[in-house]
Write an enzyme that holds these catalytic residues in place. Structure first.
Site, PDB file in Angstrom:
ATOM      1  N   ASP A 138       0.077  -7.656   1.348  1.00 16.34           N
ATOM      2  CA  ASP A 138       0.487  -6.257   1.475  1.00 16.34           C
ATOM      3  C   ASP A 138       2.008  -6.126   1.534  1.00 16.34           C
ATOM      4  OD1 ASP A 138       0.070  -3.525   1.526  1.00 16.34           O
ATOM      5  OD2 ASP A 138      -0.096  -3.417   3.706  1.00 16.34           O
TER       6      ASP A 138
ATOM      7  N   SER B  99       4.640   2.414   7.878  1.00 16.95           N
ATOM      8  CA  SER B  99       4.288   1.251   7.069  1.00 16.95           C
ATOM      9  C   SER B  99       5.460   0.811   6.204  1.00 16.95           C
ATOM     10  CB  SER B  99       3.093   1.576   6.174  1.00 16.95           C
ATOM     11  OG  SER B  99       1.922   1.692   6.920  1.00 16.95           O
TER      12      SER B  99
ATOM     13  N   HIS C  31       0.817  -1.220   0.000  1.00 17.59           N
ATOM     14  CA  HIS C  31       0.000   0.000   0.000  1.00 17.59           C
ATOM     15  C   HIS C  31       0.848   1.267   0.000  1.00 17.59           C
ATOM     16  CE1 HIS C  31       0.381  -0.292   4.523  1.00 17.59           C
ATOM     17  NE2 HIS C  31       0.490   1.008   4.379  1.00 17.59           N
TER      18      HIS C  31
END
Length: 519
Positions: A164, A239, A134
């Site tokens: 992911d 992230s 992402h």
């Protein structure tokens, strides 16, 4: 294979952070000359691979030595993404992207450019970097800022939406890198340190412990990932960054946070090293991640077990919907079936079934054992290639239709129902293969909304062909002492399982006595 379920809470860490300072000079905390000269592999300074997780002498007095050791391998990732022009801002819950460049007149018909950022880390000396999918999804340009503030262009090597994970690469060599821990597993309570790029601030370290393992985030990524939960602070921009143990070994990839505010509240999630290593190794080899696919929407049996009258000892996955023309449909699997076994292996729940099917090769023949009512049946299904997650999401996107006009019907358990007729099928545009009892008036029962044209396909574990079938299931549930009964309903947006309260039993009406007659 898809799962129909609700996401509870706000996982803001699944978002790419907006960085107002992107492109500016960001000095990493603690970056002195001793770090800038590091090249090649970073060898853990204490503890042999596979050793038990125990603190080396002095821990946790300070994490400074660990940070100094591993920080050179952690990078900031800046991305330039184009957002469709249809809106002034591209709103993701908890995070509006800010447009770059002029607004209004003169806007590009292709959309506006946005800047975002995340984290990543080198896993090889020749420039391979792990991050989250992402972070780089739909990026038109990717740049990497190293710990010594060099900025390098990067290219996408491969990505996997379902876990992911993504791998990017920069040109060059002699980069400092870290390795996934592949033999020892962290325990709940073990120390961890997370390093990343929160809010675009650059290299930031936070420390905590492993709070839990095998967490399910209640989204599609959990189909293939048992997350590590940590309480080290993770915020937007973290992230894709690494979670280290106290020996400097990578035990996870920071991916998400649970937060009602968008900031850290001490509940973060990381993809375990064994999962991340398996996927990233394949991506580095240039492989595409392919998984088997049945073409079904599934759910856990547990919420509906008692209402369906299914034995408490019976595990399995409930087939909620079947994709027309898909592998499962061709193999004879039907909505309402309960999958209890796949290739002679028991199926525990919907996640277990998803992973078993995902592990199958495309074109493999799968032996699927299902419960259908009182029968145990075997279907042989040829696995197809699982579509991308974005394609699956598009298939499940709800349509916006006006509420159809009501029709006369019979009241039962809060619904107004009528037997299927050619007239109702035509009026509500119900496909020929959909059979059951038709809802003919709008109703809201708890969290469920029924509109005219919805079809009740199944009550309990049996198909519905008449209103009497639903009445019989209510009677069965009442006799079993259940407070709810189960329905499987069709709508133009797909099938959905519903639990309704068992209505109170109507008081028996006294029979009229015949007038006395003389004999």
């Amino acid at each position: 294979m898809k799962r129909k379920e609700f996401i509870i809470g706000a996982a803001a860490g699944l978002l790419v952070a907006v960085v107002a300072t992107a492109g500016g000079l960001i000095r990493w905390p603690g970056m002195d000359g001793s770090l800038l000269s590091v090249n090649g592999p970073i060898t853990p300074s204490a503890g042999a691979p596979g050793a038990a997780f125990g603190p080396p002498p002095g821990a946790p007095v300070s994490f400074a030595d660990i940070f100094t050791q591993v920080a050179p391998a952690v990078v900031q990732i800046d991305v330039r993404t184009r957002v469709p022009r249809r809106a002034e801002t591209f709103q993701i819950p908890g995070l509006p992207f800010q447009f770059e460049g002029p607004q209004g007149e003169g806007q590009s018909p292709e959309g506006e450019t946005t800047l975002g950022a995340g984290s990543g880390f080198f896993i090889s000396e020749d420039g391979y970097i792990v991050t989250n999918n992402h972070v780089i999804a739909n990026a038109e340009e990717i740049t990497v800022r190293l710990a010594d503030n060099r900025v390098l262009p990067a290219r996408l090597v491969g990505r996997d939406e379902s876990t992911d994970l993504a791998v990017i690469k920069v040109d060059g060599g002699r980069f400092p890198y870290v390795s996934f821990e592949g033999s020892a597993e962290p325990r709940v309570g073990d120390w961890v340190i997370a390093v990343g790029n929160p809010f675009g601030l650059g290299g930031t370290a936070t420390a905590g412990i492993v709070s839990a393992k095998s967490r399910d985030l209640q989204d599609v990524s959990s189909n293939y990932v048992d997350y590590i939960q940590i309480d080290a602070a993770i915020n937007r921009g973290n992230s894709g960054g690494p979670t280290f143990d106290i020996y400097g070994r990578v035990i996870g990839v920071n991916t998400a946070i649970f937060s009602p505010t968008g900031g850290s509240i001490g509940i973060g999630f990381a993809i375990p090293a064994n999962t991340a290593k398996t996927i990233t190794d394949r991506l580095m080899r240039g492989e595409q991640i392919e998984r088997g696919y049945l073409g079904v929407t599934i759910g856990d049996l547990e919420p509906y077990r008692e209402a369906m009258g299914v034995d408490r000892q019976q595990n399995g996955a409930l087939i909620i919907d079947v994709t027309p023309g898909g592998p499962a449909a061709r193999g004879g699997v039907r909505p309402g079936d309960i999958v209890v076994q796949l290739n002679e292996q028991p199926v525990v729940n919907s996640t277990d079934l998803t992973r078993k099917v995902g592990a199958a090769a495309v074109n493999d023949t799968l032996e699927v054992v299902v419960l259908r009512g009182d029968r145990r049946l075997v279907a042989r299904v040829q696995a197809a290639k699982r579509p991308s997650q974005s394609e699956l999401d598009a298939q499940q996107a709800p349509s916006r239709r006006p509420v159809p006009e009501a029709s006369p019907g019979q009241a039962l358990a809060g619904l107004t129902l009528a037997p299927m007729t050619p007239e109702l099928r035509a009026k509500y545009d119900i496909p020929a293969g959909v059979n059951g009892v038709v809802v003919v008036a709008e109703a809201r029962i708890g969290q469920s909304r029924f509109v005219p044209g919805v079809v009740i396909l199944q009550a309990g574990v049996r198909p519905v062909r008449s209103i009497a079938d639903i009445q019989a299931e209510i009677a069965r549930a009442r006799a079993a002492g259940s407070e709810q009964f189960f329905l499987l309903a069709w709508s133009p947006d797909g099938n959905g399982p519903v639990l309704l309260d068992v209505p109170p039993q109507a008081a028996a009406q006294p029979r009229a006595r015949a007038p006395a007659t003389k004999q």
